[in-house]
Design an enzyme around this catalytic site. Structure first.
Site, PDB file in Angstrom:
ATOM      1  N   ASN A  16      -1.090   7.610  -1.089  1.00  0.00           N
ATOM      2  CA  ASN A  16       0.146   7.299  -1.807  1.00  0.00           C
ATOM      3  C   ASN A  16      -0.094   7.568  -3.287  1.00  0.00           C
ATOM      4  OD1 ASN A  16       2.460   6.226  -2.930  1.00  0.00           O
ATOM      5  ND2 ASN A  16       1.850   4.082  -2.632  1.00  0.00           N
ATOM      6  N   LYS A  18       2.034   7.351  -5.634  1.00  0.00           N
ATOM      7  CA  LYS A  18       2.926   6.559  -6.493  1.00  0.00           C
ATOM      8  C   LYS A  18       3.585   7.513  -7.508  1.00  0.00           C
ATOM      9  CE  LYS A  18      -0.288   2.801  -5.943  1.00  0.00           C
ATOM     10  NZ  LYS A  18      -0.378   1.377  -6.065  1.00  0.00           N
ATOM     11  N   HIS A  99       7.299  -0.566   0.272  1.00  0.00           N
ATOM     12  CA  HIS A  99       6.046  -0.776  -0.466  1.00  0.00           C
ATOM     13  C   HIS A  99       6.260  -1.953  -1.425  1.00  0.00           C
ATOM     14  CE1 HIS A  99       2.719  -0.115  -3.249  1.00  0.00           C
ATOM     15  NE2 HIS A  99       2.170   0.648  -2.315  1.00  0.00           N
ATOM     16  N   GLU A 101       5.555  -2.405  -4.378  1.00  0.00           N
ATOM     17  CA  GLU A 101       6.062  -2.044  -5.713  1.00  0.00           C
ATOM     18  C   GLU A 101       7.573  -1.828  -5.672  1.00  0.00           C
ATOM     19  OE1 GLU A 101       3.246   1.121  -6.438  1.00  0.00           O
ATOM     20  OE2 GLU A 101       1.651  -0.370  -6.567  1.00  0.00           O
ATOM     21  N   GLU A 172      -0.653  -4.616   3.305  1.00  0.00           N
ATOM     22  CA  GLU A 172      -1.168  -4.424   1.952  1.00  0.00           C
ATOM     23  C   GLU A 172      -0.990  -5.720   1.159  1.00  0.00           C
ATOM     24  OE1 GLU A 172      -1.119  -0.077   0.646  1.00  0.00           O
ATOM     25  OE2 GLU A 172       0.914  -0.787   0.412  1.00  0.00           O
ATOM     26  N   GLY A 178      -4.326  -1.854  -6.198  1.00  0.00           N
ATOM     27  CA  GLY A 178      -4.663  -1.405  -7.555  1.00  0.00           C
ATOM     28  C   GLY A 178      -5.542  -2.369  -8.334  1.00  0.00           C
ATOM     29  N   SER A 210      -6.881  -1.216  -2.590  1.00  0.00           N
ATOM     30  CA  SER A 210      -8.196  -0.912  -3.172  1.00  0.00           C
ATOM     31  C   SER A 210      -9.170  -0.300  -2.167  1.00  0.00           C
ATOM     32  CB  SER A 210      -8.788  -2.166  -3.835  1.00  0.00           C
ATOM     33  OG  SER A 210      -7.978  -2.565  -4.923  1.00  0.00           O
TER      34      SER A 210
HETATM   35  C1  PEP Z   1      -0.992   1.589  -2.453  1.00  0.00           C
HETATM   36  O1  PEP Z   1      -0.459   2.230  -3.334  1.00  0.00           O
HETATM   37  O2  PEP Z   1      -0.367   1.378  -1.410  1.00  0.00           O
HETATM   38  C2  PEP Z   1      -2.358   1.094  -2.623  1.00  0.00           C
HETATM   39  C3  PEP Z   1      -2.923   0.460  -1.649  1.00  0.00           C
HETATM   40  O3  PEP Z   1      -2.958   1.340  -3.845  1.00  0.00           O
HETATM   41  P1  PEP Z   1      -4.546   1.227  -4.186  1.00  0.00           P
HETATM   42  O4  PEP Z   1      -5.288   1.924  -3.088  1.00  0.00           O
HETATM   43  O5  PEP Z   1      -4.670   1.916  -5.499  1.00  0.00           O
HETATM   44  O6  PEP Z   1      -4.873  -0.226  -4.234  1.00  0.00           O
END
Ligand code: PEP
Length: 250
Positions: A16, A18, A99, A101, A172, A178, A210
């Site tokens: 992803n 983003k 997601h 976000e 998640e 992040g 992460s």
């Molecule tokens: C994500 O964007 O869904 C995500 C898990 O980001 P990261 O791997 O950077 O934590």
């Protein structure tokens, strides 16, 4: 690579990006990715303007392109939105839905997430519904309750004819995204079991938060983890390829 644990069968790996990148970055990273074996299940979710470019660049690499969002409406006067059928039309195969976000910064409710799932299903896109609890919810002992609530909103749509690979859940934890602080093995195992108990075992459950080339093999070796959703590390071709190879048991 810290791959202490052996990954048993082919895992799903999704990146992803983003709201990161540029046409030049897309070209550099996707060109640098190797061609994966035909049994791979690898997706890169790019920003809307680069989806068609991604489809072209990944054409022969056994890696498909996904979107990070879609409209809850079919078509019409919704300025700025992108419909499920438009995504399918340009060769996009997968879409992330809900997601954290989107839920946090764009106030996407569970109902909106469900409406988006309906659209994506009708366009025959693979739907990846993201769920996760905040740190406050976890610390208050409300993590499972929150996940149950998020899943309840979409459960009706998992009718008996739903294709197993057309729907995934990505667990998640919001606090792990992040942050450089992935959930622990015990936390992942417990929540994935909880989710499978709710949605059934035929639907894959991915872990996100992460994930790096250092921890991916361990995470994909945990029971009921069918793959990973990778944010930051998917922007780096060698890290993402390393995670994909872990997913292939290489
Ligand atoms: C994500 O964007 O869904 C995500 C898990 O980001 P990261 O791997 O950077 O934590």
């Amino acid at each position: 690579m810290g791959s202490e644990r052996q990954v048993a069968s082919t895992k799903i790996v999704m990146g992803n990006w983003k709201m990161n990148g540029s046409a030049a970055k897309v070209a550099t990273v996707l060109t640098a990715l190797p061609s994966f074996p035909p049994n791979s299940d690898i997706t890169i979710c790019l920003p809307f303007p680069y989806l068609a470019q991604g489809v072209q660049l990944l054409d022969d690499k056994h890696c498909v392109v996904g979107a990070q969002n879609l409209s809850e409406f079919a078509d019409g006067a919704y300025t700025g939105d992108v419909s499920a059928s438009m995504l399918a039309d340009i060769g996009c195969k997968t879409v992330l839905i809900g997601h954290s976000e989107r839920r946090t910064f764009f106030a996407e409710s569970d109902e909106v997430v469900a409406a988006k799932l309906t659209r994506a299903k009708h366009a025959r896109l693979r739907c990846v519904v993201c769920v996760g609890e905040t740190l406050i919810e976890r610390d208050s002992g409300l993590a499972q309750q929150r996940i149950q609530q998020q899943l309840n909103a979409v459960l009706k749509q998992l009718d008996s004819d739903a294709q197993a690979l057309a729907f995934c859940v990505a667990y998640e934890p919001v606090w792990a995204i992040g942050s450089g602080r992935a959930a622990t093995e015990a936390q992942i195992a417990e929540m994935h079991q909880f989710i499978k108990n709710i949605i059934g075992t035929k639907f894959p459950v991915l872990y996100g938060g992460s994930v790096t080339d250092d921890n991916a093999a361990n995470i994909m070796g945990i029971a009921n983890v069918d793959g990973v959703l990778v944010g930051g590390a998917s922007l780096d071709a060698s890290k993402f390829a390393a995670i994909c190879n872990e997913g292939l048991g290489k």
